[in-house]
Design an enzyme around this catalytic site. Sequence first.
Site, PDB file in Angstrom:
ATOM      1  N   HIS A  65       0.392  -1.388   0.352  1.00  0.00           N
ATOM      2  CA  HIS A  65       0.097   0.126  -0.148  1.00  0.00           C
ATOM      3  C   HIS A  65       0.874   1.612  -0.030  1.00  0.00           C
ATOM      4  O   HIS A  65       0.447   2.603  -0.954  1.00  0.00           O
ATOM      5  CB  HIS A  65      -0.643  -0.186   1.167  1.00  0.00           C
ATOM      6  CG  HIS A  65      -1.406   0.837   1.726  1.00  0.00           C
ATOM      7  ND1 HIS A  65      -1.451   2.096   2.568  1.00  0.00           N
ATOM      8  CD2 HIS A  65      -2.884   1.793   0.424  1.00  0.00           C
ATOM      9  CE1 HIS A  65      -2.100   3.025   2.043  1.00  0.00           C
ATOM     10  NE2 HIS A  65      -2.943   3.255   1.545  1.00  0.00           N
ATOM     11  N   GLU A  68       1.488   1.644  -3.578  1.00  0.00           N
ATOM     12  CA  GLU A  68       0.807   2.294  -4.088  1.00  0.00           C
ATOM     13  C   GLU A  68       1.223   3.735  -4.331  1.00  0.00           C
ATOM     14  O   GLU A  68       0.423   4.840  -5.313  1.00  0.00           O
ATOM     15  CB  GLU A  68      -0.714   1.704  -4.196  1.00  0.00           C
ATOM     16  CG  GLU A  68      -1.733   2.421  -4.917  1.00  0.00           C
ATOM     17  CD  GLU A  68      -3.271   2.499  -3.503  1.00  0.00           C
ATOM     18  OE1 GLU A  68      -3.191   3.890  -3.631  1.00  0.00           O
ATOM     19  OE2 GLU A  68      -3.686   2.014  -2.896  1.00  0.00           O
ATOM     20  N   HIS A  69       0.862   4.127  -2.530  1.00  0.00           N
ATOM     21  CA  HIS A  69       0.873   6.390  -2.390  1.00  0.00           C
ATOM     22  C   HIS A  69       2.012   6.692  -3.148  1.00  0.00           C
ATOM     23  O   HIS A  69       2.329   7.306  -4.164  1.00  0.00           O
ATOM     24  CB  HIS A  69       1.162   6.512  -1.519  1.00  0.00           C
ATOM     25  CG  HIS A  69      -0.521   6.432  -0.100  1.00  0.00           C
ATOM     26  ND1 HIS A  69      -0.560   7.427   0.439  1.00  0.00           N
ATOM     27  CD2 HIS A  69      -1.307   5.308  -0.631  1.00  0.00           C
ATOM     28  CE1 HIS A  69      -1.743   6.896   0.678  1.00  0.00           C
ATOM     29  NE2 HIS A  69      -2.394   6.015   0.384  1.00  0.00           N
ATOM     30  N   GLU A 145      -3.686   7.953   7.032  1.00  0.00           N
ATOM     31  CA  GLU A 145      -5.301   7.432   6.814  1.00  0.00           C
ATOM     32  C   GLU A 145      -5.621   6.449   7.411  1.00  0.00           C
ATOM     33  O   GLU A 145      -6.599   6.026   7.959  1.00  0.00           O
ATOM     34  CB  GLU A 145      -4.030   7.321   5.229  1.00  0.00           C
ATOM     35  CG  GLU A 145      -4.979   5.676   4.364  1.00  0.00           C
ATOM     36  CD  GLU A 145      -4.836   5.808   3.572  1.00  0.00           C
ATOM     37  OE1 GLU A 145      -3.299   5.629   2.751  1.00  0.00           O
ATOM     38  OE2 GLU A 145      -6.168   5.251   2.908  1.00  0.00           O
TER      39      GLU A 145
END
Lengths: 441, 437
Positions: A65, A68-69, A145
């Site tokens: 993840h 991904e950012h 997040e």
Amino acid sequence: MLRFAILVLMVLPALARAQQVTSAFLDNGMQVVVIEDHRAPAIFHSVWYRTGAADEPPGASGAAHFLEHLMFKATDTLAAGELSARVAALGGSDNAATSSDYTFYYQRIAADRLPVVMRMEADRMRNLRLTPDVIDTERGVIIEERNQRVENDPDALAREQGMAAQYLNHPYGAPVIGWMHEIEALGAADVMDFYHLYYSPNNAILVVAGDVTPGEVMAFAREYFGPIPPAPDLPERIRPDEPPQRAARHLLYADARVAQPHLWRTYLAPERNAGDQRDAAALVYLAEILGGSPFTSVLARDLTYDSRIATDTSAGYQGTSLDVTTFRLAVTPAAGVTPEQAEAAMDASLARFLDEGVDPARFERLRTQLRASEIYARDNVAGLAQRYGAALTSGLSVEDVQDWPRILLEVSAADVMRVARAVLVPERSVTTWVTPGEEEN
Amino acid sequence: MRRLLAAAVLCLAALPLRAEIAIQELTSPGGIGVWLVEEHSIPFVALEIRLRGGANLDEPGRRGATNAMVWLMNEGSGDMDSRAFAEASEALAAHFSFGVTDDALSVSAMMLTENLDAASDLLALALTEPRFDADAIERMRADVLQTIARRAMNPGAIAGDTLNAMAYPGHPYGSDLKGTADSVAALTRDDILAAWHNAMTRQDAYVAAVGDITPEALGALVDKVLGGLPAGAPPGPPHVDYALPGGTTVVDFPTPQSVAVFAQRGIAIDDPRYFAASLVNRVLGDGMESRLMQELREKRGLTYGVGTFLAPRDLSAMILGSFASANATMGEAVALVRGEWAKIAATGITADELEFARTWMTGEYPLRFDGNGAIARILVGMQMVGLPADYVLHRNDYVDAVTLDQANRVAAELFDPDGLHVVVVGRPEGLEDASTP
């Protein structure tokens, strides 16, 4: 040059006019799927990598993840944020998502912008250039997040504990976003190792849906993705298996921020497998029959209508998964009903269902609804694209996706009861009570 | 005799390539206006209905009655109780959903061509002959009371409710439309019937359909679904001025990440400066490239996301924004928001920023028309705010016509750093001059 001839397949030969779906491969092994829908001059352009959180090395949860950012940061030719800014300047929108089994990146944009977005997507498959300050700032974003999605939400915290208890050995037990202490320790090496290992054309699928033709998509794909060499030694996706579960597991999660006690249960359940989707299809029915409707499902009948035990009941099953998945039940007890009473009522309802079997009238209505849902699904071309992307990164083929609606319609009531008896075994369950307050109540 | 008039057929020439969306403005034989886009490639129809009024029509002391009534819309009608009604809609694979906002009721339906008559019969029955059975009312009450209790533990909901209560005291906008635990506990069947009589009328009905249906069939369908409703609606509450002065309010809540909601007075949707204001808002706080997203997220990692938007409602308008940040960094983040608010009011936006916002706004518009359901929602929304069907042809021209002078004039006139009120829920650090509600 294509490795294989383009196959032209219809999504649903049995239903009216369907979207045309084509699949082909580039020489470097990248699969290209095109779903034509010419109603609006727009496209959904997406690249799916066969890698997700369950492919992370131990101790580096959240790396998939995090990467991904960081994929929105600088490459050799694009400044940080430039890809999204260019898409926005053209009126488009873009984003990405990470799951346990896949990571995908997409743009929704006018159809004539296809080469623009494809060129940038191909660029960041290989040319990401990260600096320490970019990584540090983005780690802060991801911590916020996680704060927003998990730490500030007692239900999400409890779900995380429940999944960790369900999967003792398989990495599905770790949250996709990562455990906080491991996010805090993730560095450039963690994400770049992951990037270099998995981000290559032979581990990726291009799915373009909308107002395009397979010919133009393949031509641009050969131009932009074609020159990228395949990774020579992609690791096989072999994750640790779950050991046999021999005892029911119970969790009690207490949090002062919980307004209403509730509970849910998971059971390990088989996933859709290539060429073998019948049990998964039967589990789709089982979830609908037990908890798919607040009015007519088994749990609603027994816990909401015939008694006032619960205000809400539900069941869920996500069959698109590389490895063993879960079947879920959830109950929100009415005021004054304890989780213990609600769980006992849920168990009694399940026992009654296993004894009495499927109501034939409900089964037929369900078949009608599942057939109709394929018609309604065609209104959402981005949803169709995601159906293919998720399946193709979870061990399924284009043919499996195309067979799925037919297999759903072929499920019998006997199939449903067979999978119900195989899955709804108390010793193989994990039940989580979520309650208010810091102490047991 | 059917009186079915096709007043206009428009092609959406503003769209790139060959797309065209032919909007037919029709009047049903019974006199109900409806917009239609025929799309015969998929055998279903998306129908969208809006009835102006909504939760604003709650009677004094009966907050939550309209929401409760809408909750009960698919809980039995005519001779069918809730389960019989659900079984009937399942057998037709028809999807009905009913919603309520402060300003309107919404009805959304997806119905297959193959059983459109039977499905629309069922929808008509739901709207015109709801039963409001005692057991269904008690299920509604239990569910809504739990929802109210959950909102009281949700920092984002607490922040929004706190801000609305201060901005609109004594007006429906000042409280959540679900009502309070006390008001919902006290609702009777008569209250719910009254809410149905008040809100379910065809006086201010707006209808759009997209899909596999002809104008003639749609006219009959609309008359069947809405024709049985009474024509008269009671007057709603009056327009209300946004009354909240600038400031900072902190609501103590034990959670690791604070949630901020902030607002100031807004701009009405029919204000000639609305497009200019939208463009300025895009630059300030709408999207990853916005100034606030760059300052809070991209440069400093203080939040996962921050957004601002123009929030015009029927009776008042606000500019709203929100974000979340760890307790330790909330003070720093709020200061940055206030700084950007002051900067855009004082110095406006640049020509490059305007151009970026403009090309995004004009490029994004045609992409919205990407499915039967999506198009139906756009068309009914246009009717709600009084836009003509040919607006879709000219809308991007209005955006393109905004000059930098106009944008910067509205930035100075509208954005008011002294009028910005920030409500923070959590245990924030570094907030100066904060008060409690």
